[in-house]
Design a protein around this motif. Structure first.
Motif, short mmCIF file in Angstrom:
data_model
loop_
_atom_site.label_atom_id
_atom_site.label_comp_id
_atom_site.label_asym_id
_atom_site.label_seq_id
_atom_site.Cartn_x
_atom_site.Cartn_y
_atom_site.Cartn_z
N GLU A 142 0.83 -1.21 0.00
CA GLU A 142 0.00 0.00 0.00
C GLU A 142 0.86 1.26 0.00
O GLU A 142 0.64 2.19 -0.79
N ARG A 143 1.87 1.29 0.88
CA ARG A 143 2.73 2.48 0.96
C ARG A 143 3.58 2.66 -0.29
O ARG A 143 3.91 3.79 -0.67
N ALA A 144 3.94 1.55 -0.93
CA ALA A 144 4.79 1.64 -2.12
C ALA A 144 4.00 2.00 -3.38
O ALA A 144 4.50 2.73 -4.24
N VAL A 145 2.77 1.50 -3.48
CA VAL A 145 2.02 1.60 -4.73
C VAL A 145 1.01 2.75 -4.72
O VAL A 145 0.80 3.41 -5.74
N TYR A 146 0.40 3.00 -3.57
CA TYR A 146 -0.72 3.95 -3.53
C TYR A 146 -0.35 5.34 -4.02
O TYR A 146 -1.11 5.95 -4.79
N PRO A 147 0.80 5.90 -3.60
CA PRO A 147 1.14 7.24 -4.11
C PRO A 147 1.25 7.29 -5.63
O PRO A 147 0.84 8.27 -6.26
N MET A 148 1.80 6.23 -6.23
CA MET A 148 1.91 6.20 -7.69
C MET A 148 0.54 6.13 -8.36
O MET A 148 0.30 6.77 -9.39
N LEU A 149 -0.37 5.37 -7.75
CA LEU A 149 -1.72 5.28 -8.31
C LEU A 149 -2.43 6.63 -8.24
O LEU A 149 -3.11 7.04 -9.19
N ALA B 176 -1.00 9.58 -8.14
CA ALA B 176 -0.36 10.48 -9.11
C ALA B 176 -0.82 10.18 -10.53
O ALA B 176 -1.09 11.09 -11.32
N LEU B 177 -0.93 8.89 -10.87
CA LEU B 177 -1.38 8.51 -12.21
C LEU B 177 -2.82 8.94 -12.44
O LEU B 177 -3.17 9.42 -13.53
N ALA C 75 -4.31 11.44 -11.02
CA ALA C 75 -4.40 12.90 -11.06
C ALA C 75 -3.80 13.50 -12.32
O ALA C 75 -4.06 14.67 -12.63
N ALA C 76 -3.00 12.73 -13.04
CA ALA C 76 -2.36 13.26 -14.25
C ALA C 76 -3.41 13.58 -15.31
O ALA C 76 -4.40 12.86 -15.45
N PRO C 77 -3.22 14.68 -16.05
CA PRO C 77 -4.16 15.01 -17.15
C PRO C 77 -4.04 13.99 -18.27
O PRO C 77 -3.08 14.01 -19.04
N LYS C 78 -5.00 13.11 -18.35
CA LYS C 78 -4.89 11.97 -19.26
C LYS C 78 -4.90 12.38 -20.73
O LYS C 78 -4.32 11.69 -21.57
N VAL C 79 -5.57 13.48 -21.03
CA VAL C 79 -5.58 13.95 -22.42
C VAL C 79 -4.17 14.27 -22.89
O VAL C 79 -3.83 14.06 -24.06
N ALA C 80 -3.33 14.76 -21.97
CA ALA C 80 -1.96 15.11 -22.34
C ALA C 80 -1.11 13.88 -22.66
O ALA C 80 -0.04 14.00 -23.26
N ILE C 81 -1.59 12.71 -22.26
CA ILE C 81 -0.83 11.48 -22.50
C ILE C 81 -1.08 10.93 -23.90
O ILE C 81 -0.30 10.13 -24.41
N VAL C 82 -2.16 11.36 -24.54
CA VAL C 82 -2.54 10.81 -25.84
C VAL C 82 -1.41 10.92 -26.87
O VAL C 82 -1.12 9.94 -27.58
N PRO C 83 -0.73 12.08 -27.02
CA PRO C 83 0.37 12.13 -28.00
C PRO C 83 1.46 11.10 -27.74
O PRO C 83 2.02 10.53 -28.68
N LEU C 84 1.76 10.86 -26.46
CA LEU C 84 2.76 9.83 -26.14
C LEU C 84 2.27 8.45 -26.54
O LEU C 84 3.04 7.63 -27.05
N VAL D 217 -8.21 2.14 -20.06
CA VAL D 217 -7.62 1.61 -18.82
C VAL D 217 -7.27 2.74 -17.86
O VAL D 217 -7.57 2.68 -16.66
N LEU D 218 -6.65 3.79 -18.37
CA LEU D 218 -6.24 4.90 -17.51
C LEU D 218 -7.44 5.58 -16.86
O LEU D 218 -7.36 6.05 -15.71
#
Length: 255
Positions: free
Chosen positions: A91-98, A100-101, A103-112, A129-130
């Motif tokens: 939980e402590r290792a994974v939860y912060p990454m989840l 952050a993922l 909260a990331a603006p997913k539309v900005a990931i589309v070009p990548l 999935v995101l």
């Protein structure tokens, strides 16, 4: 009186939808809105009558991407949610990454995603999935960490193993909460697939919306949105039916 309840439950959504369409039509007529801005309902209906094959072919593409992304999210979300609930270290290792993922603006990931996966269906599946992975993971972890204490004590008194306790008590008790996450995530999967199609696609309802906007065919865009709404409603209530068949005791104890 009891026999009328199913009829009333089936009628109210139809009445509500008809009222919304009537208000839409009335607003277009009363304010004399130009068709290229907001088409009237008959113009949208005419699109369905003129090109049903094209609409449903594109809907099939979007539906496939949605279900693929949703299926991946269910498998991964339940697995990771189970690991989070079973280990404070995970939980402590994974939860912060989840977080952050999510909260990331997913539309900005589309070009990548286009650079990594190209223009086929893969970027749309990843977007689905995101969008829907986090609610499933969160609901699974929450359900597994709120098992009634008396059930856990009962399993200990019966000398049940950790695996037996999980399979017979913890996971069944968590299923109502898991289904909450599944129902929240399902429309989000459709949204994710359409967002991917808006940016990088040559098929799908999102692509059709983009192309219709470029040609000024607002009625076609409205028809696509209406079809997406219908798909979302059908998928949602199909999942509700699965929930009721899988968890009949929940409905009986909360009625």
């Amino acid at each position: 009186m009891v026999q009328q309840r199913p009829v009333l439950a089936a009628t109210l959504p139809v009445v509500g939808t008809a009222a919304a369409v009537a208000l839409w039509w009335l607003a277009v007529v009363a304010f004399d809105i130009e068709p290229y801005l907001v088409p009237a309902p008959p113009e949208v209906a005419r699109v369905f009558a003129d090109m049903p094959g094209d609409l449903f072919a594109e809907a099939k593409v979007t539906l496939g991407e949605t279900l693929a992304g949703y299926g991946i999210s269910v498998l991964a979300g339940v697995l990771i949610g189970t690991l989070i609930a079973g280990s404070r270290t995970v939980e402590r290792a994974v939860y912060p990454m989840l977080v952050a993922l999510n909260a990331a603006p997913k539309v900005a990931i589309v070009p990548l995603l286009i650079v990594w996966f190209g223009f086929d269906s893969a970027p749309k599946v990843v977007m689905a999935v995101l969008f829907c992975f986090f609610p499933i993971t969160l609901a699974t972890a929450a359900g597994l960490t709120t098992t009634p204490a008396d059930l856990v004590e009962l399993s200990r008194s019966l000398a049940a193993s950790r695996l037996q306790t999980f399979a017979k008590i913890r996971f069944p008790a968590a299923l109502p909460q898991v289904f909450v996450g599944l129902k929240v995530a399902l429309p989000l999967a459709l949204v994710g697939a359409v967002v991917g199609e808006l940016f990088a696609a040559d098929a799908g309802l999102g692509y059709l919306i983009t192309s219709s906007g470029g040609s000024g065919n607002t009625a076609l865009a409205f028809a696509c949105v209406a079809l997406l709404s219908a798909i979302s409603i059908v998928l949602f209530y199909a999942l509700v039916a699965i929930e009721r068949m899988t968890l009949p005791w929940v409905r009986a104890t909360t009625a």
